[in-house]
Design a protein around this motif. Structure first.
Motif, PDB file in Angstrom:
ATOM      1  N   LEU A  21      71.095  41.038  47.658  1.00 58.06           N
ATOM      2  CA  LEU A  21      71.968  40.096  48.348  1.00 58.06           C
ATOM      3  C   LEU A  21      71.591  39.981  49.822  1.00 58.06           C
ATOM      4  N   ASN A  26      71.249  35.121  44.288  1.00 53.64           N
ATOM      5  CA  ASN A  26      72.228  34.083  44.622  1.00 53.64           C
ATOM      6  C   ASN A  26      72.643  33.373  43.346  1.00 53.64           C
ATOM      7  N   ASP A  55      80.702  39.379  47.676  1.00 61.41           N
ATOM      8  CA  ASP A  55      79.894  38.455  48.467  1.00 61.41           C
ATOM      9  C   ASP A  55      80.430  37.027  48.334  1.00 61.41           C
ATOM     10  N   ASP A  61      81.820  41.944  52.848  1.00 64.12           N
ATOM     11  CA  ASP A  61      80.558  42.677  52.857  1.00 64.12           C
ATOM     12  C   ASP A  61      80.504  43.569  51.629  1.00 64.12           C
ATOM     13  N   PRO A  62      79.567  43.336  50.693  1.00 63.12           N
ATOM     14  CA  PRO A  62      79.525  44.134  49.470  1.00 63.12           C
ATOM     15  C   PRO A  62      79.129  45.584  49.698  1.00 63.12           C
TER      16      PRO A  62
END
Length: 470
Positions: free
Chosen positions: A363, A369, A435, A440-441
């Motif tokens: 990511l 994506n 995401d 914020d992952p």
């Protein structure tokens, strides 16, 4: 010089002299740091100057990290303004804040004039309001305006990152015109630049000419014949996106334009290297649920940054433990369940952590994506099934050799396959979901992974065991 001359040359510096301040790993030696501490304790400014004279600004900044705040206060006062200017941007944020508090405003104003506008703005940003006003007031109008303009942009934006010093030339200039102009500018040229940006009458960049190509070309050649397409950076773009553009297109520098497309500055690769390192370090720490403590961080500040995540982990662990409590009678009747159960949960947690690390990196580097998300999810599901199958066979064989119970071996194998599959699915879906939600992952994904693999691991193992064994 002949080989014999080299062999008969005087020996190099003795390891105990001041020249040997770096070890083989390019880190400052403990002996050198001790010499600096002794000189600071004695207030021996001349000794400090001798010790720091040949030190690179980056090494001086590293040295500051090994010193106490009291020793830093002494050392920094003996740095020449030009050296101080190069050291300040290199310091860790917490250390720079302490150093700025100890420096006179006039010394700071003098040092900042030696810096490019981007580095000067980064230093001024760390100052308290009163000190900032006093330092800026002591600077020439042009330097002050450049810094204030940079600070007017959002933090972590291209405008804050860029330097306003840039070399531009009109399309109709020749190579000779450009070289003559560069020589005439002298000290007014940017300290570091790699490209000449070709601009139209509205000062909008239309191309770029690398300095190396300019110097190889004949004087009469027009810039319009040499220029190549450029990657423009908009002034409000996030610095992480800028770093991605530099990394993807292998840029050394790029022009920064305002909303009207006019050239307002440039970003060079030395700034981007720092951004990439900073973003990678933050992601790595966030995956562990911690913040960068730094060498000067206090105990309570570290506790405050880490304790909330540990409390969340405690809550999720309690939920997972509730599954065990629900099967308390079954565990009492077959104690071997308590022996094997943690293994199932632990393997699932490790598998989830592996998938999570790969997903967060993908990511961050824009390799994952909406265009390929389904394919990547299916791939990780397949990986989870294959991992689960391989480990299930090994674990079942081990359980049979240990307990001589085929149903127990089957229970372990089925539970492990389920948990490994779920771990792989959650490891990819959780960061993707965060995401998509604009979160914020790297920050909270690990908490969800640990909870899910523990919960599913306990539930699947004990549930299957209650059906097959009891």
């Amino acid at each position: 010089m002949t080989i014999d001359d080299v062999r008969n040359a005087p020996a190099g510096p003795d390891p105990d002299t001041d020249d040997e301040h770096l070890g083989d790993d390019y880190a400052l030696t403990a002996a050198f740091v001790e010499k600096v501490v002794d000189a600071a304790d004695a207030g021996d400014g001349e000794r400090l100057r001798d010790l720091l004279e040949d030190l690179h600004p980056a090494d001086i900044a590293d040295l500051m990290g090994f010193l106490t705040s009291e020793h830093r206060s002494v050392v920094v006062l003996w740095l020449a303004p030009d050296v101080l200017a190069e050291v300040l941007p290199e310091l860790d944020d917490s250390i720079r804040e302490q150093v700025l508090e100890r420096l006179p405003n006039l010394a700071l104003a003098e040092a900042l004039q030696e810096l490019d506008s981007d580095d000067a703005a980064a230093v001024v940003e760390e100052m308290e309001d009163d000190q900032r006003r006093a330092v800026l007031a002591a600077m020439p109008e042009q330097d002050r305006a450049a810094i204030e303009n940079s600070l007017g942009y959002e933090e972590d934006s291209a405008g804050r990152l860029m330097q306003r010093e840039v070399m531009a030339a009109p399309e109709f200039w020749s190579v000779g015109d450009t070289i003559d102009h560069l020589r005439a500018q002298g000290e007014d040229l940017p300290e570091l630049f790699f490209d000449i940006y070709v601009v139209d009458p509205q000062y909008r960049p239309v191309g770029g000419v690398a300095v190396s190509r300019l110097l190889r070309s004949a004087r009469e050649v027009k810039l319009s014949a040499l220029m190549e397409p450029i990657n423009e950076i908009e002034v409000h773009q996030d610095q992480e996106e800028v770093a991605y553009i530099f990394e993807k297109y292998h840029l050394i520098s790029a022009p920064v334009v305002d909303s009207g497309g006019r050239l307002v500055g440039q970003i060079t690769v030395d700034d981007i290297v720092n951004i990439i390192q900073e973003e990678n370090r933050e992601d790595l720490l966030r995956l562990a649920g911690v913040a960068d403590a730094g060498r000067d961080a206090g105990v309570m500040s570290i506790v405050r940054s880490r304790l909330p995540w540990l409390i969340i982990n405690l809550a999720t662990a309690g939920l997972a433990a509730s599954v065990i409590s629900a099967f308390e009678d079954q565990i009492e009747r077959l104690v071997t369940l308590a022996v094997i159960m943690p293994i199932v949960a632990s393997l699932g947690g490790n598998a989830g952590a592996q998938t999570l690390a790969v997903s967060v990196r993908a990511l961050a580097s824009r390799e994952l994506n909406a265009a390929n998300a389904v394919r990547i999810i299916l791939r990780e599901m397949s990986v989870g099934l294959l991992h689960g199958t391989a480990l299930a066979i090994l674990m079942a064989a081990g359980a049979y050799l240990w307990f001589q119970d085929p149903l127990l071996s089957l229970t372990v194998a089925m539970a492990l396959m389920i948990n490994m599959f779920v771990a792989s699915v959650v490891g990819i879906l959780v960061p993707l979901t965060l995401d998509r939600l604009g979160r914020d992952p790297a920050v909270s994904s690990s908490v969800f992974i640990t909870f899910t693999t523990d919960f599913v691991g306990f539930l699947s193992f004990l549930g299957i065991a209650s059906l097959l064994l009891l």
